[in-house]
Design a protein around this motif. Structure first.
Motif, short mmCIF file in Angstrom:
data_model
loop_
_atom_site.label_atom_id
_atom_site.label_comp_id
_atom_site.label_asym_id
_atom_site.label_seq_id
_atom_site.Cartn_x
_atom_site.Cartn_y
_atom_site.Cartn_z
N GLY A 42 0.78 -1.22 0.00
CA GLY A 42 0.00 0.00 0.00
C GLY A 42 0.82 1.27 0.00
O GLY A 42 0.27 2.35 -0.20
N SER B 241 -4.69 -18.14 -5.27
CA SER B 241 -5.60 -17.01 -5.13
C SER B 241 -6.93 -17.28 -5.84
O SER B 241 -8.00 -16.94 -5.31
N HIS C 80 -10.45 -17.36 -3.78
CA HIS C 80 -11.57 -16.50 -4.15
C HIS C 80 -12.80 -17.32 -4.55
O HIS C 80 -13.93 -16.93 -4.27
N SER D 124 -6.00 -9.63 -10.45
CA SER D 124 -4.93 -9.27 -9.52
C SER D 124 -4.20 -8.00 -9.92
O SER D 124 -3.37 -7.49 -9.15
N SER E 200 0.98 -6.96 -6.22
CA SER E 200 -0.47 -6.75 -6.35
C SER E 200 -1.24 -8.02 -6.03
O SER E 200 -2.30 -7.99 -5.39
N GLN F 193 -1.14 -8.53 -2.30
CA GLN F 193 -2.04 -7.57 -1.66
C GLN F 193 -3.50 -8.03 -1.81
O GLN F 193 -4.31 -7.86 -0.88
N ARG F 194 -3.83 -8.63 -2.94
CA ARG F 194 -5.18 -9.15 -3.14
C ARG F 194 -5.47 -10.29 -2.17
O ARG F 194 -6.58 -10.40 -1.63
N VAL G 240 -4.07 -10.63 0.79
CA VAL G 240 -4.21 -10.00 2.10
C VAL G 240 -5.61 -9.42 2.26
O VAL G 240 -6.25 -9.56 3.30
N ALA G 241 -6.10 -8.76 1.21
CA ALA G 241 -7.44 -8.17 1.28
C ALA G 241 -8.51 -9.24 1.46
O ALA G 241 -9.52 -9.01 2.14
N LEU G 242 -8.30 -10.40 0.86
CA LEU G 242 -9.27 -11.49 1.01
C LEU G 242 -9.29 -11.99 2.44
O LEU G 242 -10.34 -12.32 2.99
N GLY G 243 -8.11 -12.09 3.05
CA GLY G 243 -8.01 -12.47 4.45
C GLY G 243 -8.37 -13.90 4.77
O GLY G 243 -8.82 -14.19 5.88
N TRP H 188 1.89 -5.17 6.64
CA TRP H 188 2.32 -6.20 5.70
C TRP H 188 3.45 -5.68 4.82
O TRP H 188 3.42 -4.53 4.37
#
Length: 425
Positions: free
Chosen positions: A153, A179, A183, A254, A334, A337-338, A340-343, A392
């Motif tokens: 970020g 990923s 998802h 992504s 990227s 980071q995607r 991480v955002a999904l968690g 992160w």
């Protein structure tokens, strides 16, 4: 590095004799530690320091090469820093270099002349390293190198080189498959515990190529083997279960800057078969449009290839490394980071099975996830790191050389330095 068990000897003696013996053993271990360093400097006769079993396993030329790699990264050897006896015939050792400390252990013969039977350096700790020195050493590598070390970020990375350039990344491409699966599970289409039937068979690395066809296996097990053990058959099975189009959609989602360059998204078997035979010309494949590439891959579905042919294609140096899975350091950041955002905690656990860091380095982070990949002329190392504050960091390194093989240990040591710098900054 040699992994020899340290020998433990039970001594029964009077207290006075034991004290004298302890002092003698300590002196012996300290002397042998100095002898090891003298051998590293080329100032001692190798065969007089190391026992025959060690010298056979690690010839002097190999020993010198390892020493050269360490000094290339951490500066000139200074000397023994500490020696700590852990058994009558074994000790922990710390050796100081100009910009780092090498820690490990060694073991001696139980009887005179007490030559070294085992010596292992298991930990390199950078000391006084700088980003400028690190990048200078990166720039000295032959071939093309791209890297990014940055808080997710943030726009100002700690270190970067050619971060927007596309590189062959080897098995690191499997993060895109992970990923896509995570998802798909988040969307309620699948579950980690779903059981599928094993129908695919690729080539090593991995172990599932030896499993019987038709074996039941969960998606979580497939994903864990794919990431932690880089299992190629597990990867191909997941691509089949998800669908090539779904994985390609994940590459686009992504934020990959040039997804068409890596489409169609090959299975590992397709890559091995394509580059180890003449059914499809790899050069023509590279110059074809995506539709023609899809047709070419479809034509390889029924082609059989034995292990000897595959090994021959990948043991003679780089083999059309452009026919690969491509991504830039920015692309991989990227993707991470995607994730991480999904968690998804299961996805994090899968990435954390094999961290490729020493225990001491891993302990400095709250979480470590990793995936790497290689073939001759191709190497990628990528980490996802979280500190105690919950911030992160991504550290990803790609090294490509179409002319000659790249040295994994060299990039690993550079990467360790970068991870340490990221922790300090």
């Amino acid at each position: 590095m040699i992994r020899n068990a340290i020998l433990a000897v039970l001594i029964v003696a009077s207290p006075a004799a034991a004290l004298a013996q302890d002092a003698e053993e300590t002196a012996r271990l300290e002397q042998r530690a100095e002898d090891i360093v003298a051998a590293m400097r080329g100032e001692a006769v190798y065969d007089e320091v190391f026992a025959d079993n060690f010298a056979s396993a690690v010839p002097e030329a190999q020993f010198e090469a390892i020493q050269g790699q360490i000094e290339a990264q951490f500066g000139p050897l200074i000397g023994v820093e500490t020696v700590e006896a852990v058994a009558p015939a074994g000790a922990r050792i710390a050796i100081r270099f100009e910009r780092g400390r090498a820690s490990g252990s060694f073991a001696l013969e139980a009887d005179a002349p007490y030559e070294v039977t085992g010596f292992r350096l298991s930990e390199m700790t950078p000391i006084g390293d700088t980003v400028a020195q690190f990048l200078e050493d990166v720039d000295a590598l032959p071939g093309e190198v791209g890297l990014l070390v940055s808080r997710l970020g943030e726009t100002n990375p700690l270190a970067a080189r050619n971060a927007d350039q596309q590189y062959a990344i080897g098995s690191t491409f499997k993060l895109y498959v992970l990923s896509a699966l995570a998802h798909s599970i988040a969307n309620g289409e699948r579950g980690w515990s779903d059981v599928v039937t094993l129908t695919e068979r690729s080539f090593p690395s991995g172990e599932l190529q030896r499993w019987p066809q038709g074996a039941p296996i969960t998606l979580q097990t497939l994903a864990t083997l794919m990431i932690s053990n880089s299992d190629n058959t597990a990867t191909d099975q997941l691509i089949l279960e998800l669908g090539r189009d779904v994985v390609e959609a994940e590459v686009v989602a992504s934020g990959h800057a040039n997804p068409e360059a890596t489409f169609p998204f090959m299975t590992t078997r397709e890559m091995f078969v394509l580059k180890s035979g003449d059914e499809v010309d790899a050069g023509q494949y590279l110059g074809s449009d995506i539709a023609s590439r899809r047709q070419a891959l479809a034509s390889l579905r029924g082609v059989e290839r034995d292990m000897d042919a595959v090994l021959a294609a990948f043991t003679g140096g780089p083999n059309m490394i452009e026919v690969e899975w491509l991504a830039s350091p920015d692309d991989l950041a990227s993707l991470l980071q995607r994730l991480v955002a999904l968690g998804d905690e299961t996805a994090f656990q899968i990435m954390g099975v094999n961290t490729a860091l020493t225990p001491a380095m891993q302990d400095e982070w709250d979480y470590v996830g990793y995936k790497g990949g290689s073939e001759p002329g191709v190497l990628n190392l990528s980490w996802l790191l979280r500190d105690e504050a919950g911030d992160w960091t991504v550290a990803t390194f790609s090294w490509n050389n179409p002319e000659e093989e790249v040295d994994q240990s060299t990039l690993e040591m550079l990467a360790m330095r970068a991870v340490a710098l990221a922790r300090e900054n």
